[in-house]
Design an enzyme around this catalytic site. Sequence first.
Site: not given
Ligand code: NAD
Length: 423
Positions: A109, A149
């Site tokens: 990471k 990420d």
């Molecule tokens: P993203 O930025 O597209 O979406 C995040 C969402 O969470 C947004 O809608 C944002 O408004 C919301 N958010 C932020 N703070 C918040 C809060 N306090 N309460 C409720 N909602 C809140 O990010 P993503 O790519 O969808 O990733 C989301 C999670 O999944 C992260 O923890 C990331 O590490 C994990 N993840 C993502 C992937 C990937 O491929 N994108 C893979 C593995 C894990």
Amino acid sequence: MDIIKENKNICIDCKSRLELLQEAMNLSITENALLSRPRRVITFGIPVRMDNGEVSVFNAYRVQYNNALGPTKGGIRYHPDVDLEEVKTLAFLMALKCSLAGLPFGGAKGGVEVDPTKLSKGELERLTRGYVREIHQLIGPNIDVPAPDVNTNAEVMAWFVDEYSKIKGEFLPGVVTGKPIILGGSEGREEATALGGAFVLKRYMEKIRGSKKNNKKPITVAIQGFGNVGGNLGKILDDWGHKIVAASDADGGIYKSTGLDIKSVCNTKDSRCKLHEMKNVKRISNEELLQLPVDVLIPAALSKQITVKNADKIKAKTIIEMANAPISEEADKILADKKITVIPDVLANSGGVIVSYFEWVQNSDNHYWSKDKVNEMLKEKIEKAFDNVFELSQKTKDSIRISAYSLAIRRILNAEKLRGTIG
Ligand code: NAD
């Protein structure tokens, strides 16, 4: 006088996660020592010429946790709260995730301590190119493969590939995954994490409902975080006939007991779901969403959302961790006492890294696959990982998390033994 030397290399959080496994795995002192610290930690400063002509230096990290199974793999995040301990934990979880999915990758990471919303696009590009210049000798398609990420995306990966390829003097798209398709990205990568989570949930429901008549009955779902992962998963589950009764983003949540009309807020071209535009719904807080009595609760936003402060109030039957580490260790114990099943992040959200692996394979072959083929292979890989974990947890009566961690660690230790590192 006794001098107790602090061991700064140890990842404290990883060590305590390993302690959870002691009963199930009986790890030796050497195995514990090997797994409780990263193989390589790179901390560096990136000088960036800002638009006003001055130079700012940003703190940056790359942690390559374990490479027994192959090149290390894991995203790079840009966030003001990035710190080395967190990067170590996330690298450890990546090592477990890749191992559990049966991928030929170790875990890594990276991060930069920066608020990207305060940078111009040019500054962001210079920061990214600076990151590559500082670590280009320590990464590469067969060494360590970064990805997007939090706050990094396909555009950032395109700058990454360009800088790396210029330094090396040849086009090397396999140095990162999550690229734009035209630069060697994979079809299906954007929705892969969500689709993988949907396959895992479907498989889990089939296992617990068996061949009972009601096995096709729709489930009620609440999703915290409606971004790439949560929004796409909401769309898929809605398409599959399930009832999304609540959803939230950083601005708060919405609720409708008969089910939200997901298509009305997600049917937009920019692929972002606009929750605030939904009519005839009750506005709720994120905290209220987490406490709804639903079949499945899906945290898909940030880490540490369910802690000792609210674990006792959770009423969902099952939780699917789509965010990384959304449940604290203490909360996990409370949920287990309440007989709430948790499907852990290392399994539930591994669809993203599985399709990243497919991207890396396509880059090395220079031959590109259709979206249908990518999705079909994702289904096969993630269902196999789920089945292995579920079968072990049925046999041992351990939680799904302990079973997932055990299988992942066993595979890493086998590789270490075969390489002659231990044993
Ligand atoms: P993203 O930025 O597209 O979406 C995040 C969402 O969470 C947004 O809608 C944002 O408004 C919301 N958010 C932020 N703070 C918040 C809060 N306090 N309460 C409720 N909602 C809140 O990010 P993503 O790519 O969808 O990733 C989301 C999670 O999944 C992260 O923890 C990331 O590490 C994990 N993840 C993502 C992937 C990937 O491929 N994108 C893979 C593995 C894990």
